[in-house]
Design a protein around this motif. Sequence first.
Motif, PDB file in Angstrom:
ATOM      1  N   HIS A 101       3.262 -57.380 -54.634  1.00  0.00           N
ATOM      2  CA  HIS A 101       3.964 -58.629 -54.384  1.00  0.00           C
ATOM      3  C   HIS A 101       3.621 -59.674 -55.447  1.00  0.00           C
ATOM      4  O   HIS A 101       2.560 -59.611 -56.077  1.00  0.00           O
ATOM      5  N   ARG A 159      11.480 -58.163 -45.380  1.00  0.00           N
ATOM      6  CA  ARG A 159      12.415 -57.740 -46.420  1.00  0.00           C
ATOM      7  C   ARG A 159      11.859 -56.524 -47.166  1.00  0.00           C
ATOM      8  O   ARG A 159      12.586 -55.561 -47.463  1.00  0.00           O
ATOM      9  N   CYS A 160      10.568 -56.562 -47.467  1.00  0.00           N
ATOM     10  CA  CYS A 160       9.936 -55.442 -48.166  1.00  0.00           C
ATOM     11  C   CYS A 160       9.922 -54.190 -47.282  1.00  0.00           C
ATOM     12  O   CYS A 160      10.219 -53.091 -47.755  1.00  0.00           O
ATOM     13  N   GLU A 184       4.403 -66.494 -56.457  1.00  0.00           N
ATOM     14  CA  GLU A 184       5.468 -66.911 -55.553  1.00  0.00           C
ATOM     15  C   GLU A 184       4.928 -67.107 -54.138  1.00  0.00           C
ATOM     16  O   GLU A 184       5.260 -68.094 -53.456  1.00  0.00           O
ATOM     17  N   SER A 186       8.863 -59.612 -56.292  1.00  0.00           N
ATOM     18  CA  SER A 186       9.270 -60.950 -55.900  1.00  0.00           C
ATOM     19  C   SER A 186      10.423 -60.848 -54.908  1.00  0.00           C
ATOM     20  O   SER A 186      11.000 -59.765 -54.701  1.00  0.00           O
ATOM     21  N   THR A 187      10.791 -61.967 -54.310  1.00  0.00           N
ATOM     22  CA  THR A 187      11.947 -61.963 -53.407  1.00  0.00           C
ATOM     23  C   THR A 187      13.193 -61.484 -54.139  1.00  0.00           C
ATOM     24  O   THR A 187      13.962 -60.667 -53.619  1.00  0.00           O
ATOM     25  N   ASP A 206       9.309 -63.337 -43.457  1.00  0.00           N
ATOM     26  CA  ASP A 206      10.583 -62.909 -44.032  1.00  0.00           C
ATOM     27  C   ASP A 206      10.366 -62.008 -45.241  1.00  0.00           C
ATOM     28  O   ASP A 206      11.048 -60.990 -45.406  1.00  0.00           O
ATOM     29  N   LEU A 207       9.394 -62.366 -46.079  1.00  0.00           N
ATOM     30  CA  LEU A 207       9.103 -61.580 -47.275  1.00  0.00           C
ATOM     31  C   LEU A 207       8.672 -60.164 -46.910  1.00  0.00           C
ATOM     32  O   LEU A 207       9.191 -59.177 -47.455  1.00  0.00           O
TER      33      LEU A 207
END
Length: 267
Positions: A74, A94-95, A78, A38-39, A90-91
């Motif tokens: 992931h 970030r990963c 979400e 998750s984020t 963005d997700l």
Amino acid sequence: MNASTPAVPAEPIVLHERDGRGVHRITLNTPRRFNALSTAMLVALQQALDAVRDDEHARALVIAAQGKAFCAGHDLVEMRSTPDEGFYRDLFARCSRMMLSIQRLPVPVIARVQGLATAAGCQLVAQCDLAVAAEPATFGVNGIDVGLFCATPSVPLSRNMGPKQAMEMLLTGEFISAAEAQRRGLVNRTVAPEGLDAEVEALVAAILGKPREAIAMGKALFYRQRETGLEAAYQLAGQTMACNMMHPVAQEGVQAFIDKRPPAWKG
């Protein structure tokens, strides 16, 4: 009037420990959610990795997980709840940053895989420098089953195994066993579940017996040269070996070999 019951503090989603040898252990700690990325999980992992990076006495990192699954990729719930391309970009950025942080650490990173590793969870295993898996563990990049090709997991996966082997997993979504993952180069060793910690510790102990400075130089070179042509790779490797040879750890190691004695490395 009855006193209210004190709230029970929530368990941290990532556990981070460090022992006296400089060995860090980061543990994914949302077993009921199969340790999905998750984020919030990605943020916590990034913070832990940054802490390892900033520890000048760090020697190794083990990435582990609680529960039956190592990591189920992931968090699809979400992702589905926020159907916005900006959020998705963005997700995944970030990963990707988190995955690259693993490669950029100056210390070896070992995945301790006790269970299912799928999609971005399989990516996490592939991104680590080394991996030890319990025999019941399974591996897959099955995003295609829900119409989502595992594009980002394909990056380290295709650098761990042959392209046709990787593409078969990506196109079919089929899972492979720990033994097959070892044959394909995704993991280094497979052991019975009860021997997992001992096997990880054996790798850690072998690493601790070598000088940190040489390992840091070697790891950085390994990944840089892999992305270049053959001639450039040899040039980078030669430069690294020359710098390494000038370092006191190599000078001491070579002299110890000549003197037929164990090297007296500091620390």
